[in-house]
Scaffold this active site. Structure first.
Site, PDB file in Angstrom:
ATOM      1  N   LYS A 143       0.885  -1.163   0.000  1.00 36.66           N
ATOM      2  CA  LYS A 143       0.000   0.000   0.000  1.00 36.66           C
ATOM      3  C   LYS A 143       0.921   1.210   0.000  1.00 36.66           C
ATOM      4  CE  LYS A 143      -3.407   2.335   3.007  1.00 36.66           C
ATOM      5  NZ  LYS A 143      -4.334   2.141   4.141  1.00 36.66           N
TER       6      LYS A 143
ATOM      7  N   GLU B 270      -3.520   7.072   2.129  1.00 41.41           N
ATOM      8  CA  GLU B 270      -3.803   7.283   3.550  1.00 41.41           C
ATOM      9  C   GLU B 270      -2.522   7.452   4.365  1.00 41.41           C
ATOM     10  OE1 GLU B 270      -6.397   3.917   4.485  1.00 41.41           O
ATOM     11  OE2 GLU B 270      -8.117   5.126   3.915  1.00 41.41           O
TER      12      GLU B 270
ATOM     13  N   ARG C 242     -13.726  11.198  -5.116  1.00 39.21           N
ATOM     14  CA  ARG C 242     -12.748  10.160  -4.763  1.00 39.21           C
ATOM     15  C   ARG C 242     -12.942   8.904  -5.597  1.00 39.21           C
ATOM     16  NH1 ARG C 242     -12.255   7.758   1.230  1.00 39.21           N
ATOM     17  NH2 ARG C 242     -12.098   5.622   0.488  1.00 39.21           N
TER      18      ARG C 242
ATOM     19  N   ASP D  38     -14.784   2.083  -1.246  1.00 36.98           N
ATOM     20  CA  ASP D  38     -14.106   1.366  -0.164  1.00 36.98           C
ATOM     21  C   ASP D  38     -15.002   0.316   0.491  1.00 36.98           C
ATOM     22  OD1 ASP D  38     -12.370   0.597   1.772  1.00 36.98           O
ATOM     23  OD2 ASP D  38     -12.316   2.496   2.853  1.00 36.98           O
TER      24      ASP D  38
ATOM     25  N   GLU E 235      -9.571  -7.382  -4.909  1.00 39.20           N
ATOM     26  CA  GLU E 235      -9.493  -7.370  -3.443  1.00 39.20           C
ATOM     27  C   GLU E 235     -10.909  -7.259  -2.888  1.00 39.20           C
ATOM     28  OE1 GLU E 235      -6.658  -4.646  -1.660  1.00 39.20           O
ATOM     29  OE2 GLU E 235      -7.804  -4.531   0.205  1.00 39.20           O
TER      30      GLU E 235
ATOM     31  N   GLU F 116     -16.146  -4.543   7.883  1.00 39.98           N
ATOM     32  CA  GLU F 116     -15.911  -3.177   8.341  1.00 39.98           C
ATOM     33  C   GLU F 116     -17.141  -2.283   8.129  1.00 39.98           C
ATOM     34  OE1 GLU F 116     -12.547  -1.330   6.445  1.00 39.98           O
ATOM     35  OE2 GLU F 116     -12.905   0.602   7.420  1.00 39.98           O
TER      36      GLU F 116
ATOM     37  N   HIS G 233     -21.055   5.306   2.350  1.00 40.60           N
ATOM     38  CA  HIS G 233     -20.170   6.040   3.252  1.00 40.60           C
ATOM     39  C   HIS G 233     -20.955   6.896   4.246  1.00 40.60           C
ATOM     40  CE1 HIS G 233     -16.432   7.943   4.534  1.00 40.60           C
ATOM     41  NE2 HIS G 233     -15.756   7.195   3.691  1.00 40.60           N
TER      42      HIS G 233
HETATM   43  O1  GCW Z   1     -11.328   0.596   4.373  1.00 41.71           O
HETATM   44  C1  GCW Z   1     -10.220   1.365   4.700  1.00 41.71           C
HETATM   45  C2  GCW Z   1      -9.987   1.079   6.140  1.00 41.71           C
HETATM   46  C3  GCW Z   1      -8.550   1.214   6.559  1.00 41.71           C
HETATM   47  C4  GCW Z   1      -7.692   0.397   5.601  1.00 41.71           C
HETATM   48  C5  GCW Z   1      -7.877   0.971   4.200  1.00 41.71           C
HETATM   49  C6  GCW Z   1      -7.103   0.192   3.149  1.00 41.71           C
HETATM   50  C7  GCW Z   1      -5.740  -0.892   6.008  1.00 41.71           C
HETATM   51  O2  GCW Z   1     -10.818   1.900   6.916  1.00 41.71           O
HETATM   52  O3  GCW Z   1      -8.451   0.747   7.871  1.00 41.71           O
HETATM   53  O4  GCW Z   1      -6.350   0.363   5.969  1.00 41.71           O
HETATM   54  O5  GCW Z   1      -9.230   0.898   3.841  1.00 41.71           O
HETATM   55  O6  GCW Z   1      -7.720  -0.627   2.491  1.00 41.71           O
HETATM   56  O7  GCW Z   1      -5.925   0.420   2.978  1.00 41.71           O
END
Ligand code: GCW
Length: 715
Positions: free
Chosen positions: A302, A306, A351, A380, A402, A408, A536
């Site tokens: 990664k 972030e 985004r 996400d 992925e 989550e 979201h």
């Molecule tokens: O969904 C988000 C999560 C993060 C995560 C990120 C990612 C590992 O809130 O916790 O970090 O995605 O996929 O990199």
């Protein structure tokens, strides 16, 4: 009675105080009913299973364990193939080349991991041959045979031949070195780093068994938000021990690599991918890793996402970064899984467009041992997203999927949500990149772009919870992921049924009740969380529960208001040409499905459109009324699930019955909270009444806005 299960490591941990609490997963070999087990015994009078490797050894051990548990019986072990009643297992090289074996061999696909299972007509009971090209194929064949027995299938006329459609089928553990798990809801990390490498927890073996039984052949041990320490000798030695334990089960170990490791560990001034000293550092580090783990799989990265370091820190792009590691891994046969989950630190116009914007121009620039790992949707892991526009859009690069198994955004480990339907919805989506039937599954299995390397990843939902996944039904998400990784075209309903049978037994009325409940459960969650294409809306940071009011955070695209855009004039994110134009990242056939709000499927309506509250839905109701009905319906469906489950009391183990009963009660509360909080929040803008016949929310909006939850798991 001499029960061979005593020989097996996992039996020890399971006979303690919670014998039936789900530890054995779908590999709980409970006795089958008598007439059937009698019939099976006649098919398995003798067993010919030459052992030439550790993989053969564990496969044979598993089979004997299963036969002992399911049939209360062990076949006679012999070297001679005696025809009728014989179960013959091995590779073309390990088995005597009798005509019968040749016949089975003829059915075997040309693939390292393939197996064939054939009944060869005998006198009254035939002989059964399980054959693989390699011992790993044999292992998968054995697990497939066990699954047939567990599901009470007819084994007298078998003609199965299977090969995985995807080569690298991996779990991604977001496990930290302190044993916390990012977005993990099933306890702490399985990896007991402190006691490794000395203590080999028997659970590691059971983890490997579970994965092998569903075809998973790789595991990334540490979080993508990576700690560079993972690459130091102390931790490599620990990882090597895990790799040794997993190897017989056909599972390779991979590691998440922190891009700045040359600075963090090597003391270099930068981690610039074009700096020869950095290249040298990685090449030496990789050589060192292979000394610990000779069959090391490679890196997951990664980068520039972030806050993680990456090549863009040095003015380079993602291909430069990925290729740097790929070159270091190449001589050893390792691969780089480079994530496309990226977004800039500045406020984006949308985004959802960013990964495509950054990666599409790099198509064709990645080395042949790089595979770009793309989340199923463009934001996400939301309860529902359209497929990611990168699928099909990078014909000259290798792409992998992925998925997220850990829930989550789908209720953590308290909500019963079967994800097989979500995975399948994405895999079956048509990208139209090469005309009709250019499904995401065909991009992933390589058939679309003829990509030589294929892969799929699932963010693991496992932890130290006795039942591994927290919610007993969350085991089905691990299971479904493995099955869909093996065959992305497999049917989510068939998989759910197989899981139910292997987990709860073959009572037809139980399957008839629980299967529809599982199949509906994801749509139920969408209804009470984010219906009609909303996304979201979750609580700040911990992502627990509703938070449509989240605003004013350090990044606009970490808020909820950025996505739902609710105001007096309506709700939804306009991604058409009049808005962010994210739709233009899809080919015209896909665009055509979504661009007109009159014809856009309801599921994606507010993902792509900003519409007035009185917008006339296909059903004839207003958008506002439809939104309310979805929220209320979702919450009601949880009550239906409670009723369905309550009726199973006599058919399932009492500990699991009680656990699921309690969790469904929590889920019902959470669903109601989502419903009330979201309906009240959006009502401020719609200024319209909650439709007749729907009960009033329990509390005023402020109550929900002010609720605080402390020490929420997963962060
Ligand atoms: O969904 C988000 C999560 C993060 C995560 C990120 C990612 C590992 O809130 O916790 O970090 O995605 O996929 O990199």
């Amino acid at each position: 009675m001499k029960r061979i299960c005593l020989l097996l490591t996992f039996a020890l941990g399971m006979t303690a105080s919670y014998p039936q609490s789900g530890y054995r997963l779908w590999l709980d070999y409970k006795p089958l009913n008598e007439p059937l087990s009698d019939q099976y015994r006649t098919h398995i009078r003798t067993l010919v299973f030459p052992v030439n490797s550790e993989t053969d050894r564990v496969a044979k051990q598993e089979l004997l364990l299963a036969l002992d548990g399911l049939l209360g019986y062990q076949p006679e072990l012999t070297d001679r193939i005696e025809g009728s009643g014989a179960l013959v297992i091995g590779t073309p090289a390990s088995l005597p080349l009798l005509d019968d074996v040749r016949e089975a061999q003829g059915a075997l696909p040309k693939h390292d991991e393939a197996y064939a299972i054939r009944s060869i007509a005998g006198d009254n009971t035939p002989m059964t041959v399980i054959i693989g090209n390699t011992d790993r194929g044999v292992l998968y064949g054995v697990y497939a045979f066990i699954s047939l027995l567990q599901r009470s299938q007819d084994i007298s006329m078998l003609a199965l031949a299977e090969a995985p459609k995807v080569q690298l089928r991996v779990l991604n553990h977001w496990d930290n070195l302190d044993r916390t798990v990012e977005r993990g809801y099933a306890g702490f990390s399985l990896w007991d780093w402190h006691r490794l490498p000395g203590y080999r927890d028997p659970r590691y073996t059971d983890y490997a068994r579970a994965n092998a039984s569903i075809g998973i052949n790789g595991t990334v041990l540490n979080n993508v938000n990576a700690n560079a320490l993972m690459l130091t000798p102390a931790y490599l030695e620990k990882a090597a021990t895990l790799a040794d334990i997993f190897r017989p089960y056909g599972i390779k170990v991979y590691l998440s690599a922190r891009f700045s490791a040359p600075v963090d560990l090597g003391g270099l001034e930068d981690a610039d991918p074009l700096n020869p000293a950095v290249q040298q550092w990685w090449s030496e580090k990789v050589a060192e890793i292979y000394r610990y783990i000779p069959d090391f799989g490679g890196f997951l990265v990664k980068a520039n996402s972030e806050g993680q370091p990456g090549p863009q820190n040095y003015g380079r792009n993602h291909a430069d970064g990925a290729n740097l590691l790929a070159e270091a891994l190449k001589p050893h046969g390792g691969v780089v899984m480079w994530r496309a989950f990226v977004y800039e630190d500045t406020e984006p116009e949308d985004r959802a467009k960013q990964a495509y914007n950054e990666f599409k121009p790099l198509d064709g620039k990645f080395h042949d041992n790089v595979i770009v790992q793309v989340k199923n949707g463009p934001i996400d892991f939301q309860p529902r997203e359209p497929f990611h526009p990168l699928f099909g859009a990078m014909p000259h690069s290798q792409l992998m999927m992925e998925f997220q198994l850990t829930q989550e955004y789908l209720g953590f480990a308290t909500n019963l949500v079967y994800l097989g339907t979500l995975f399948s919805e994405t895999l079956r989506a048509d990208t139209y990149c090469y005309g009709a039937n250019s499904t995401v599954a065909r991009v992933i299995d390589g058939s679309m772009n003829k990509q030589p390397m294929t892969a799929i990843a699932g963010v693991a939902n496992t932890g130290t919870a006795t039942n591994w996944t927290g919610h007993p039904f969350a085991q089905s998400n691990w299971y479904a992921y493995g099955r869909l990784a093996w065959n992305p075209d497999a049917d989510a309903g068939t998989i759910a049924e197989d899981w139910l049978r292997r987990t709860f037994g073959n009572d037809g009325s139980l399957i008839d009740a629980l299967l529809p409940m599982m199949m509906r459960s994801r749509e139920t969650a969408v209804n009470y969380m984010t219906p009609l294409g909303l996304h979201h809306l979750m609580g700040w940071d911990h992502h627990y529960g509703p938070g449509p009011w989240i605003t004013d955070k350090m990044r606009a695209d970490w808020t909820s208001v950025y996505y739902h855009k609710a105001s007096k004039d309506g709700i939804g994110f306009d991604r058409t040409v009049s808005g962010s134009d994210a739709l233009s990242q899809y080919v015209p056939e896909v665009r055509a499905q979504f661009e007109d709000p009159q014809t856009c499927p309801d599921e994606y309506l507010l993902w792509f459109h900003h519409l007035p509250w009185d917008f006339n839905m296909k059903s004839g109701s207003t958008l506002w009324a439809a939104l309310c009905h979805h929220y209320y319906h979702g919450a009601e469906e949880v009550a239906d699930m409670q009723a369905v489950w309550a009726a199973q009391q006599d058919k399932v183990d009492h500990i699991i019955f009680q656990e699921v009963t309690d969790l469904l009660a929590i889920q019902r509360e959470e669903a109601r909270r989502w419903r009330d909080a979201c309906v009240l929040y959006f009502q401020q803008f719609s200024d319209m009444p909650i439709p007749d016949g729907l009960e009033s929310p329990e509390h005023p909006l402020e109550y929900y806005e002010q609720q605080q939850f402390h020490f929420v798991p997963g962060i």
